[in-house]
Design a protein around this motif. Sequence first.
Motif, short mmCIF file in Angstrom:
data_model
loop_
_atom_site.label_atom_id
_atom_site.label_comp_id
_atom_site.label_asym_id
_atom_site.label_seq_id
_atom_site.Cartn_x
_atom_site.Cartn_y
_atom_site.Cartn_z
N ILE A 142 0.83 -1.20 0.00
CA ILE A 142 0.00 0.00 0.00
C ILE A 142 0.87 1.26 0.00
N SER A 143 1.97 1.22 0.77
CA SER A 143 2.83 2.39 0.88
C SER A 143 4.20 1.96 1.38
N LYS A 144 5.16 2.88 1.24
CA LYS A 144 6.53 2.65 1.73
C LYS A 144 7.13 4.01 2.03
N PHE A 145 7.69 4.14 3.25
CA PHE A 145 8.35 5.39 3.63
C PHE A 145 9.37 5.10 4.72
N ILE A 152 4.23 -0.99 4.15
CA ILE A 152 2.85 -1.16 4.57
C ILE A 152 2.14 -2.06 3.56
N TYR A 153 1.52 -3.14 4.05
CA TYR A 153 0.85 -4.10 3.20
C TYR A 153 -0.56 -4.40 3.70
N MET A 154 -1.40 -4.86 2.79
CA MET A 154 -2.70 -5.44 3.12
C MET A 154 -2.84 -6.72 2.31
N TYR A 155 -3.63 -7.63 2.82
CA TYR A 155 -3.92 -8.88 2.13
C TYR A 155 -5.33 -8.84 1.56
N ILE A 156 -5.51 -9.45 0.40
CA ILE A 156 -6.84 -9.60 -0.18
C ILE A 156 -7.64 -10.56 0.70
N ASP A 157 -8.88 -10.16 1.01
CA ASP A 157 -9.82 -11.00 1.77
C ASP A 157 -9.24 -11.44 3.11
N ASP A 158 -8.58 -10.53 3.83
CA ASP A 158 -8.01 -10.81 5.15
C ASP A 158 -9.11 -10.83 6.20
N HIS A 159 -8.79 -11.34 7.39
CA HIS A 159 -9.75 -11.45 8.49
C HIS A 159 -10.01 -10.08 9.13
N ARG A 203 5.95 5.33 15.86
CA ARG A 203 5.59 6.76 15.87
C ARG A 203 5.29 7.24 14.44
N LEU A 204 6.14 6.85 13.48
CA LEU A 204 5.94 7.25 12.09
C LEU A 204 4.68 6.60 11.50
N VAL A 205 4.46 5.33 11.82
CA VAL A 205 3.27 4.64 11.31
C VAL A 205 2.00 5.27 11.86
N TYR A 206 1.99 5.62 13.15
CA TYR A 206 0.82 6.29 13.72
C TYR A 206 0.56 7.65 13.07
N GLU A 207 1.61 8.38 12.80
CA GLU A 207 1.46 9.67 12.12
C GLU A 207 0.83 9.46 10.74
N TRP A 208 1.32 8.47 10.01
CA TRP A 208 0.80 8.15 8.69
C TRP A 208 -0.65 7.67 8.78
N LEU A 209 -0.95 6.81 9.75
CA LEU A 209 -2.31 6.31 9.95
C LEU A 209 -3.29 7.45 10.18
N ASP A 210 -2.91 8.42 11.01
CA ASP A 210 -3.79 9.57 11.27
C ASP A 210 -4.12 10.33 9.99
N LEU A 211 -3.19 10.40 9.07
CA LEU A 211 -3.40 11.13 7.82
C LEU A 211 -4.23 10.35 6.80
N HIS A 212 -4.22 9.02 6.90
CA HIS A 212 -4.78 8.20 5.81
C HIS A 212 -5.80 7.15 6.26
N GLN A 244 -5.67 0.88 -3.80
CA GLN A 244 -4.94 2.04 -4.29
C GLN A 244 -3.70 2.27 -3.43
N LYS A 245 -2.64 2.73 -4.06
CA LYS A 245 -1.46 3.14 -3.30
C LYS A 245 -1.83 4.36 -2.47
N ILE A 246 -1.22 4.48 -1.30
CA ILE A 246 -1.45 5.62 -0.42
C ILE A 246 -0.16 6.39 -0.29
N GLU A 247 -0.26 7.70 -0.38
CA GLU A 247 0.91 8.56 -0.33
C GLU A 247 1.76 8.28 0.91
N PRO A 248 3.05 8.18 0.73
CA PRO A 248 3.93 7.93 1.88
C PRO A 248 4.06 9.16 2.78
N LEU A 249 4.51 8.93 3.97
CA LEU A 249 4.82 10.00 4.91
C LEU A 249 6.07 10.70 4.39
#
Length: 86
Positions: free
Chosen positions: A5-8, A13-20, A53-62, A80-85
Motif C-alpha cells: 500500500i505504501s513505503k516510507f 505497509i501491506y494489506m492482504y486480499i480478503d483478510d480477516h 511513531r511514524l506509522v501512527y502519524e501516517w495512519l492519522d493522515l490516511h 490504491q497506493k497511499i501517499e507515503p509520509l
Amino acid sequence: MLCQISKFFGIFIYMYIDDHNPPHFHVWYEGDEATIDIANGRVTGTLSHRALRLVYEWLDLHKEELMENWRKLSNNEAAQKIEPLR
C-alpha cells in the motif's frame, strides 16, 4: 495475495486480499513485523518506537483511504497506493 500500500523511511505497509477482521494493515521494518488495527491503532507484533511513531502519524493522515482499501480488498477489487509520509 499481498498488496503493498505504501513505503516510507524503510517502512513497508501491506494489506492482504480478503483478510480477516478487524480491518488492519501489516507493517515490516528492519526485520520487525506487526499488524495495526485501522480503527484504534492497536498493535500486534513488534515495531521499534521510532517506526511505530511514524506509522501512527501516517495512519492519522490516511485512515479513510485505508478503510476504503480494506473494503476494496474484501471485495476482491484492486487497492490504491497511499501517499507515503514525507
